[in-house]
Design an enzyme around this catalytic site. Structure first.
Site, PDB file in Angstrom:
ATOM      1  CG  HIS A   1     -24.987  -9.286  12.439  1.00 10.76           C
ATOM      2  ND1 HIS A   1     -25.932  -8.319  12.740  1.00 10.76           N
ATOM      3  CD2 HIS A   1     -25.039  -9.453  11.091  1.00 10.76           C
ATOM      4  CE1 HIS A   1     -26.526  -7.935  11.632  1.00 10.76           C
ATOM      5  NE2 HIS A   1     -26.007  -8.600  10.607  1.00 10.76           N
TER       6      HIS A   1
ATOM      7  CG  ASP B   1     -26.701 -14.137  15.942  1.00 11.56           C
ATOM      8  OD1 ASP B   1     -27.458 -14.811  15.220  1.00 11.56           O
ATOM      9  OD2 ASP B   1     -26.158 -13.087  15.556  1.00 11.56           O
TER      10      ASP B   1
ATOM     11  CD  GLN C   1     -25.237 -16.041   8.530  1.00 12.25           C
ATOM     12  OE1 GLN C   1     -25.233 -16.949   7.706  1.00 12.25           O
ATOM     13  NE2 GLN C   1     -25.686 -14.826   8.237  1.00 12.25           N
TER      14      GLN C   1
ATOM     15  CE  LYS D   1     -29.386 -13.602   8.339  1.00 11.73           C
ATOM     16  NZ  LYS D   1     -28.789 -12.902   7.187  1.00 11.73           N
TER      17      LYS D   1
ATOM     18  CB  CYS E   1     -24.089  -6.091   9.928  1.00 10.31           C
ATOM     19  SG  CYS E   1     -25.308  -5.221   8.924  1.00 10.31           S
TER      20      CYS E   1
END
Length: 406
Positions: free
Chosen positions: A121, A198, A201, A224, A361
């Site tokens: 991302h 990261d 997700q 999220k 993104c």
């Protein structure tokens, strides 16, 4: 896991959009919020609204207890060693930028290497581009396999003795790829590099154990994972955080302020300047309670089943190309021959079906895929096979609308 009972806890799902029942397939962008989270936010602002840490009055104490209580919930949720390692931020982007500014710029120099992947991302690309420019370090990329996965052999050949920092997403927001973070971390550490993950997700959808992963930093966002917008987390190993300087200065994060110099509070508060995101943190705590009750393993299994079912159903629609590996998280990104993904998303929206269209993104990944944009359906614990069926039927209607061109 009773999905129908879970759906009852999400008020927004029980509405019509453009005359059709809402089918929400955009949870990778932001998840919907269950009643316990909404009520937690409402209760904070109705009953205990007060600033934290500063006051000795009753409301201030209640707000502080709730705010710091969430820090412990986060620590347990990702299995950090201590609440000292849990920093509240505005989200994944802020968390990664904090590491890029406070750690990378202080520790990198010309000749050092930062290693990432083309699937990242933008929030896990641009901070490292800027850190490389500021320090003279070199930005390198681990190549992707044809299906959008990562080979550990490529990881080993990309990371060298000059590599000082590796930053990789645990789950791709486009391809659904689940990256082998534990193995990548081990390789990074063998070369003396720190590992930044990261987790935007992954954290909402599967169990995360930062001690098992052994990563040095881990970032994720509340919105999220059924929590409010504007709240996120940076986990960092204590030995790194103690040596890092704050990136925001002002109230809350200070110990002593003089006319010419100041000192900082201990961890984690030295990184939380100003009035924190109190309501957001309390809402995040309620979201963690909710997800723990449902069970992360149940959620992960449910989403994988939906992704497999979706890919199988899409075989019934001519001209649909699905991107990403066979084994994936609950994300299905696709394109339809000769029809722009924005047009596909618009037709689906007319049927009450919400999907994402664009570059997500992830422009370097779009270039690697040799497309300008894609459409994406992303699932969460409240989605059903009936949602998938409606989505596929919507694609068939899109086909009829545009003519037999895909």
């Amino acid at each position: 896991m009773n999905v129908n009972e879970i759906r009852k806890m999400f008020p927004i799902l029980h509405q019509e959009v453009n005359g059709n029942p809402l089918v929400y397939l955009d949870s990778a962008a932001t998840s919907q919020k269950p009643t316990p989270v909404i009520e937690a936010l409402d209760n904070y602002y109705r009953e205990i609204n007060s600033n934290v840490h500063r006051g000795v009055h009753t409301l201030g104490t209640k707000a502080t207890d709730a705010y710091e209580g969430t820090r412990e919930k986060v620590r347990s949720f990702i299995n950090a060693r201590s609440t000292e390692e849990i920093i509240f931020t505005r989200g994944t982007t802020t968390s990664i930028n904090t590491v890029a500014y406070s750690y990378a710029r202080a520790n990198l120099k010309e000749g050092d290497e930062i290693v990432i992947t083309p699937m990242e991302h933008h929030s896990n690309i641009i901070p490292w581009q800027q850190a490389a420019k500021a320090t003279g370090a070199t930005l390198k990329y681990i190549p992707l396999q044809d299906d959008g996965s990562i080979s550990l052999e490529d990881v080993k050949s990309t990371i060298t003795e000059n590599t000082k920092l590796v930053a990789v997403m645990q789950v791709s927001n486009v391809l659904g790829t689940i990256n082998p973070i534990k193995e990548i971390t081990a390789i990074a550490h063998q070369h003396g590099a720190v590992m930044v993950v990261d987790g935007a997700q992954s954290t909402p959808h599967m169990k995360v154990d930062v001690q098992d992963l052994d990563c040095d930093f881990f970032a994720f966002s509340g919105h999220k994972m059924c929590g409010p917008t504007g709240i996120g987390v940076l986990y960092g190993k204590k030995e790194h955080l103690e040596k890092m300087d704050p990136v925001e200065f002002g109230g809350e994060m200070i110990d002593f302020v003089g006319l010419q110099d100041s000192t900082w509070k201990e961890l984690p508060w030295k990184f939380e300047g100003g009035t924190p995101i109190i309501g957001g943190a309390i809402g995040l705590g309620a979201a963690i309670d909710f997800l723990n009750e449902v069970g992360l393993d149940n959620i992960h299994q449910h989403e994988e089943e939906l992704a497999r079912y979706t890919i199988e159903r899409l075989k019934d629609v001519d001209g649909v190309k699905v991107y990403g590996p066979e084994e994936r998280a609950g994300i299905v990104t696709f394109n339809c021959d000769d029809v722009h993904p924005h047009d596909v998303a618009t037709v689906l929206d007319s049927e009450g079906i919400a999907v994402r269209a664009g570059h997500h993104c992830a422009q370097p990944l779009m270039k690697w895929l040799d497309v300008t944009a894609t459409a994406r359906a992303s699932f969460y614990l409240y989605n059903t096979k009936e949602d998938v069926d409606a989505f596929v039927a919507g694609l068939q209607k899109a086909k009829e609308y545009f003519g037999d061109v895909f």
